[in-house]
Write an enzyme that holds these catalytic residues in place. Structure first.
Site, mmCIF file in Angstrom:
data_model
loop_
_atom_site.group_PDB
_atom_site.id
_atom_site.type_symbol
_atom_site.label_atom_id
_atom_site.label_comp_id
_atom_site.label_asym_id
_atom_site.label_seq_id
_atom_site.Cartn_x
_atom_site.Cartn_y
_atom_site.Cartn_z
ATOM 1 N N CYS A 17 0.846 -1.193 0.000
ATOM 2 C CA CYS A 17 0.000 0.000 0.000
ATOM 3 C C CYS A 17 0.884 1.246 0.000
ATOM 4 O O CYS A 17 1.834 1.330 0.782
ATOM 5 C CB CYS A 17 -0.888 -0.012 1.246
ATOM 6 S SG CYS A 17 -1.797 1.532 1.448
ATOM 7 N N GLU B 8 2.986 -6.043 8.454
ATOM 8 C CA GLU B 8 3.360 -4.650 8.178
ATOM 9 C C GLU B 8 4.521 -4.211 9.080
ATOM 10 O O GLU B 8 5.432 -3.510 8.640
ATOM 11 C CB GLU B 8 2.155 -3.713 8.390
ATOM 12 C CG GLU B 8 2.487 -2.284 7.993
ATOM 13 C CD GLU B 8 1.368 -1.294 8.301
ATOM 14 O OE1 GLU B 8 1.700 -0.136 8.642
ATOM 15 O OE2 GLU B 8 0.184 -1.660 8.197
#
Length: 315
Positions: free
Chosen positions: A102, A132
């Site tokens: 992202c 992440e």
């Protein structure tokens, strides 16, 4: 249960897919179209079993590590981001790879690297083991970035130079919990460098704001999402804190324990950023079979964000 018992469903808006998830799924679909099946994906592209199953049916093969991928097929890196060592290894093996990280996670990576270049020791606020967090910590040498999960962790953090510290955060955290940790860091290290713009992404913030609006007075809030989805788990916590009598995380309508709805007249409904809209409709349909349902939309923001696809897919 009485078939005609009324049930008001307060439906959160925004909910469900964010721009980063939309982009990641589209990347897998476009890669399959460009190169044919199979295309390998390192880690679940997004944390949702329904999304993963649909992409598997199209010809995507999900693996946990790059060494499970053959060199002659493309590999896609998930929306959560990867340590620098992963694309470096793909390049070494001459693999075709597409990074579906992202852009808002990439922004955190860039920030962390900038602080490192400028000689600061970095604190990452996040949850241990989340992909992440693994990806962000993997952008830098291990002794230059420290994970902090709680306010208590702030008290025990001992930087080499307390005057030269910066923080970044995971993008899918609870806005309120993170504010408490940031306040503790700023109290202990008054000169700490903070992000130019908040790292918690717009979609996480918007979904939490919508839940804060619909939760007060709700007898039950259902959040559609995976247990591995950080932003979905946070929505359950936010709902409870905002005044919902009860809040539960469900994978889909099939996960509902209907005894939860005994005595419920107002149901809050939302979905995490990796949950597709058809699962939301599935819950509304399942409720409509048992109750006289009316839907109230609780809209707190409009989202218009879109992200471009990587150039390699257009070549």
């Amino acid at each position: 249960m009485n078939d005609s018992q009324p049930l008001v469903i307060r439906l959160a808006a925004p909910r469900g897919f964010c721009a980063g998830v939309d982009r990641a799924i589209q990347i897998v679909e476009e890669a399959l179209e460009k190169w044919g099946a199979p295309v390998y994906v390192r880690h679940e592209i997004v944390h949702n079993a329904h999304v993963v199953s649909r992409l598997e049916a199209l010809g995507a093969i999900f693996v946990e590590e790059l060494d499970e991928c053959p060199e002659d097929r493309p590999v896609i890196f998930s929306a959560h981001g990867v340590p620098k060592s992963v694309p470096a290894e793909a390049q070494r093996r001459n693999m075709i790879f597409v990074d579906a990280t992202c852009p808002l996670v990439s922004k955190v990576h860039v920030e962390a690297e900038r602080h490192h270049r400028e000689g600061r020791e970095i604190v990452l606020i996040g949850h241990a083991g989340h992909p992440e967090v693994i990806g962000t910590m993997g952008q830098l040498p291990g002794d230059t970035i420290t994970l902090i999960e709680t306010v208590e962790d702030v008290a025990t953090f001992e930087p080499k130079d307390p005057e030269n510290v910066a923080f970044v955060t995971q993008t899918t955290l609870s806005v309120d919990d993170t504010a408490d940790i940031v306040a503790a860091l700023q109290a202990r290290f008054p000169g700490i460098s903070s992000p130019h713009k908040e790292d918690i992404c717009y979609a996480t913030t918007n979904r939490q704001d919508a839940v804060k609006s619909l939760a007060p007075g709700a007898d039950l809030v259902l959040v559609i999402g995976a247990k591995t989805s950080s932003n979905s788990v946070r929505l359950v916590e936010v709902a409870k804190r905002a005044g919902a009598a009860r809040a539960e995380l469900i994978a889909s309508a099939e996960s509902i324990d209907w005894s939860w709805l005994d005595g419920v007249s107002t149901l809050g409904l939302t979905a995490g950023a990796s949950a597709p809209e058809d699962l939301v409709q599935g819950v509304i349909d399942a409720c409509s079979e048992k109750f006289d349902v009316s839907v109230e939309r609780v809209e707190t923001a409009r989202e218009t964000v879109t992200f471009k696809l990587p150039r390699i897919l257009a070549e």
